[in-house]
Design an enzyme around this catalytic site. Structure first.
Site, PDB file in Angstrom:
ATOM      1  N   LYS A 226       0.842  -1.196   0.000  1.00 33.43           N
ATOM      2  CA  LYS A 226       0.000   0.000   0.000  1.00 33.43           C
ATOM      3  C   LYS A 226       0.882   1.252   0.000  1.00 33.43           C
ATOM      4  O   LYS A 226       0.707   2.152  -0.793  1.00 33.43           O
ATOM      5  CB  LYS A 226      -0.902  -0.054   1.230  1.00 33.43           C
ATOM      6  N   GLU A 232      10.592  -4.710   4.528  1.00 32.29           N
ATOM      7  CA  GLU A 232      10.668  -6.105   4.073  1.00 32.29           C
ATOM      8  C   GLU A 232      10.356  -6.212   2.582  1.00 32.29           C
ATOM      9  O   GLU A 232      11.074  -6.847   1.809  1.00 32.29           O
ATOM     10  CB  GLU A 232       9.672  -6.995   4.838  1.00 32.29           C
ATOM     11  N   ARG A 289      -5.324  -5.049   6.181  1.00 31.30           N
ATOM     12  CA  ARG A 289      -5.927  -6.351   6.515  1.00 31.30           C
ATOM     13  C   ARG A 289      -7.339  -6.514   5.960  1.00 31.30           C
ATOM     14  O   ARG A 289      -7.966  -7.557   6.131  1.00 31.30           O
ATOM     15  CB  ARG A 289      -5.915  -6.554   8.036  1.00 31.30           C
ATOM     16  N   LYS A 525       7.783  -0.891  12.328  1.00 29.41           N
ATOM     17  CA  LYS A 525       8.372  -0.460  11.055  1.00 29.41           C
ATOM     18  C   LYS A 525       9.467   0.573  11.318  1.00 29.41           C
ATOM     19  O   LYS A 525      10.532   0.535  10.724  1.00 29.41           O
ATOM     20  CB  LYS A 525       7.299   0.144  10.143  1.00 29.41           C
TER      21      LYS A 525
HETATM   22  C1  G6Q Z   1      -2.598  -4.058   7.880  1.00 23.79           C
HETATM   23  C2  G6Q Z   1      -1.376  -3.448   8.350  1.00 23.79           C
HETATM   24  C3  G6Q Z   1      -0.103  -4.121   7.919  1.00 23.79           C
HETATM   25  C4  G6Q Z   1       0.280  -3.796   6.475  1.00 23.79           C
HETATM   26  C5  G6Q Z   1       1.721  -4.240   6.247  1.00 23.79           C
HETATM   27  C6  G6Q Z   1       2.189  -3.970   4.847  1.00 23.79           C
HETATM   28  O1  G6Q Z   1      -3.706  -3.677   8.155  1.00 23.79           O
HETATM   29  O2  G6Q Z   1      -1.389  -2.097   8.071  1.00 23.79           O
HETATM   30  O3  G6Q Z   1      -0.134  -5.503   8.074  1.00 23.79           O
HETATM   31  O4  G6Q Z   1      -0.576  -4.410   5.581  1.00 23.79           O
HETATM   32  O5  G6Q Z   1       2.557  -3.618   7.164  1.00 23.79           O
HETATM   33  O6  G6Q Z   1       2.082  -2.613   4.518  1.00 23.79           O
HETATM   34  P1  G6Q Z   1       2.239  -2.137   3.038  1.00 23.79           P
HETATM   35  O7  G6Q Z   1       1.160  -2.727   2.230  1.00 23.79           O
HETATM   36  O8  G6Q Z   1       2.170  -0.636   3.087  1.00 23.79           O
HETATM   37  O9  G6Q Z   1       3.588  -2.621   2.565  1.00 23.79           O
END
Ligand code: G6Q
Length: 561
Positions: A226, A232, A289, A525
């Site tokens: 997102k 990672e 999520r 993070k």
């Molecule tokens: C979900 C959280 C978390 C997120 C990941 C990946 O509700 O916000 O699990 O999806 O940290 O984030 P990105 O999609 O921004 O890489």
């Protein structure tokens, strides 16, 4: 935001927020439930069933693909009445309407929460800031479908002219768990000529093992993030880029043929070298999520095809509509959410075991862990006050019957109360001899045994010697839900995920928390970002003595190699 949003102030217009003016434990229904619990404490499911021969038929509900038998919960009609009163007193109806209206109910991030718009049929309307977002949702879906068709029929070719046969999704958390779960759950419907891999962990093992046997010329990476900043994912994406370029001759133009992105951040996608024409967007009103049915589901669509993906969305939408319109008394997500509140806050259960008797759902408990625990793992209310009650329980589980041969022992005879959600299907996707009858016999038997147990008299009557009797007694009175559907189709998976999404929402509203932020995840993070440069090159350490010592030890051992 310097000040909390206006909705937080008393007397605001938002119905969703009004209810939180009264602390949860001071609400009439909450107090009544606490008193009611003291009377019900000793009551056994054996007695409840004996006194009401129709209980197992009465305490059931059916909608949007699922049949829910909740009769094996430690409840009476009075419990249900009080739980519904609690839902009303907590403004659940208004909160639900606020979500569907696109209000910014994710207060701490000042965002709307509109995953329901991701599965809204064409021609319907969901508005965010006065704009109908449904046409945008469908534009992305159409673009995904076009792309998926081209990859699936071989029209999209790799840099060397080969057909794409391998899809590697790179993402983590919400950008991984949904796609992995959906791929496994819907494998039956997937194109078996294609290989799907999922890389999430920054541990290099994940990437190395995922691509070890793949031909780069036939491999497409979907970088799903997102924010497009997650450490990672970006690290894995860079390694993927380097791996691919090294093997395909080093021409950077190859990236455009082998990488696509799913993100809300066009700038970062383009900086990575991915043509934004090959970017599939989504929006800040979709939480990670809650995003498996957005473009984050691109790997799912590639696996099962656009038509099956639309069936999945249809299933989500059916449950959305049910949740939006059905009276609480017949509303599956509301019932499940309220029963979870009862088990957690009154019976004192700390966890919920999710036990799918369907091998294709093997990753469902892991998916659900994020959905439930990231959403409701909060300890302050929307207006920032520390809660004085338990919030989100711990979710965990494994597919049946495997779990029966390990941790079920503790559920049957341990000291802790563990409510169980059993999920089962009346039809097998891969019928094989007597397997399905045996599988279903097990799930029904487990729920029965947990509820009714086995008394000392029954154990003795079997001829058990006295000294062995206490060991073989099963107290019973262990609550469970039986969640049944006909067969695991894409549509039914949509029904199931939305069922839990809205159950999580129901609980969050009662607990007065923000189910849609994740500051704990954000902290993680940021923290690692600070230590990475310290591990790469020695620096003056300013952590606590334990962390400093661990870092020094790492330096030493790394050098010694
Ligand atoms: C979900 C959280 C978390 C997120 C990941 C990946 O509700 O916000 O699990 O999806 O940290 O984030 P990105 O999609 O921004 O890489």
């Amino acid at each position: 935001m310097n000040n909390p949003p206006e909705e937080l102030t008393a007397g605001s217009e938002s119905g969703a927020m009004k209810a939180m003016n009264k602390p949860l434990t001071r609400r009439k229904a909450w107090k009544a439930l606490a008193t009611h619990y003291t009377k019900l404490q000793k009551l056994h499911l054996r007695k409840l069933f004996a006194e009401d021969p129709k209980r197992g038929e009465r305490l059931t509900a059916e909608a949007a693909g699922f049949f829910l038998d909740y009769s094996k919960n430690r409840i009476t009609d009075e419990t249900l009445k009080l739980l519904f009163a609690l839902a009303r007193e907590s403004g659940l109806g208004a909160a639900k309407d606020a979500m569907f209206r696109g209000e910014k109910i994710n207060l701490t991030e000042n965002r709307a929460v509109l995953h329901v718009a991701l599965r809204a049929p064409k021609g319907t309307s969901f508005t965010v800031d006065g704009r109908n977002v449904v046409p945008e949702v469908h534009a992305v879906l159409d673009k995904m479908a076009d792309f998926s068709n081209r990859v699936r029929n071989g029209a999209w070719q790799g840099y060397t002219g080969k057909r794409i046969r391998n899809i590697v999704n790179i993402g983590i958390g919400g950008s991984d768990l949904g796609p992995v779960m959906a791929y496994e759950a819907l494998k039956y419907y997937s194109d078996r000529a294609m290989t799907f891999r999922f890389v999430s962990n920054v541990d290099g093992v994940d990437f190395v093992e995922a691509i070890g046997d793949l031909d780069p010329g036939e491999t497409l990476f979907i970088v799903s993030s997102k924010t497009f900043t997650t450490l990672e994912t970006m690290t894995n994406a860079q390694s993927a880029r380097a791996w691919l370029l090294k093997r395909l001759g080093g021409d950077a133009k190859a990236v455009a043929k082998h990488f696509v992105a799913v993100s809300t951040n066009a700038e970062k996608v383009s900086a990575f070298g991915i043509d934004t024409a090959n970017m599939f967007g989504f929006w800040d009103w979709v939480g990670g999520r809650y995003s498996m049915d957005s473009a984050i589901g691109l790997s799912t669509m590639l696996a099962i095809g656009p038509e099956n993906f639309r069936a999945l969305l249809k299933g989500f939408h059916e449950m959305d509509e049910h949740f939006r319109t059905a009276p609480f008394e017949r509303n599956l997500p509301v019932l499940m959410g309220l029963l979870s509140i009862w088990n957690n806050n009154f019976l004192g259960a700390h966890t919920v075991a999710v036990l799918p008797y369907e091998q294709y759902l093997k990753r469902f408990p892991a998916y659900l862990q994020q959905l439930t625990m990231e959403s409701n793992g909060k300890s302050v209310t929307l207006d920032g006050k520390k809660v004085d009650y338990q919030t989100g329980p711990i979710y965990w589980g494994e597919p049946g019957t495997n779990g029966q041969h390990s941790f079920y022992q503790l559920i049957h005879q341990g000291t802790r109360l563990i409510p169980c959600d059993f999920i089962a299907f009346t039809h097998a996707l891969t019928p094989l001899g007597a397997h399905h009858d045996i599988l279903l016999a097990n799930v029904f038997a487990q729920a029965e045994a947990l509820a009714f147990g086995k008394t000392a008299a029954e154990v003795k009557a079997e001829g058990t010697p006295d000294w062995l009797v206490p060991h073989r007694v099963f107290e019973g009175n262990r609550p469970s839900n039986m969640i049944l559907a006909e067969r695991l189709t894409p549509e039914v998976l949509g029904n199931l995920v939305a069922l839990y999404e809205h159950s999580v929402f129901t609980q969050g509203v009662i607990w007065q928390i923000d189910s849609f932020d994740q500051w704990g995840v954000e902290l993680g993070k940021a923290l690692a970002q600070g230590i990475v440069p310290e591990l790469e090159s020695k620096a003056t350490l300013k952590h606590d003595s334990s962390t400093n010592n661990l870092i020094r030890r790492y330096w030493r051992l790394k050098e010694a190699k």
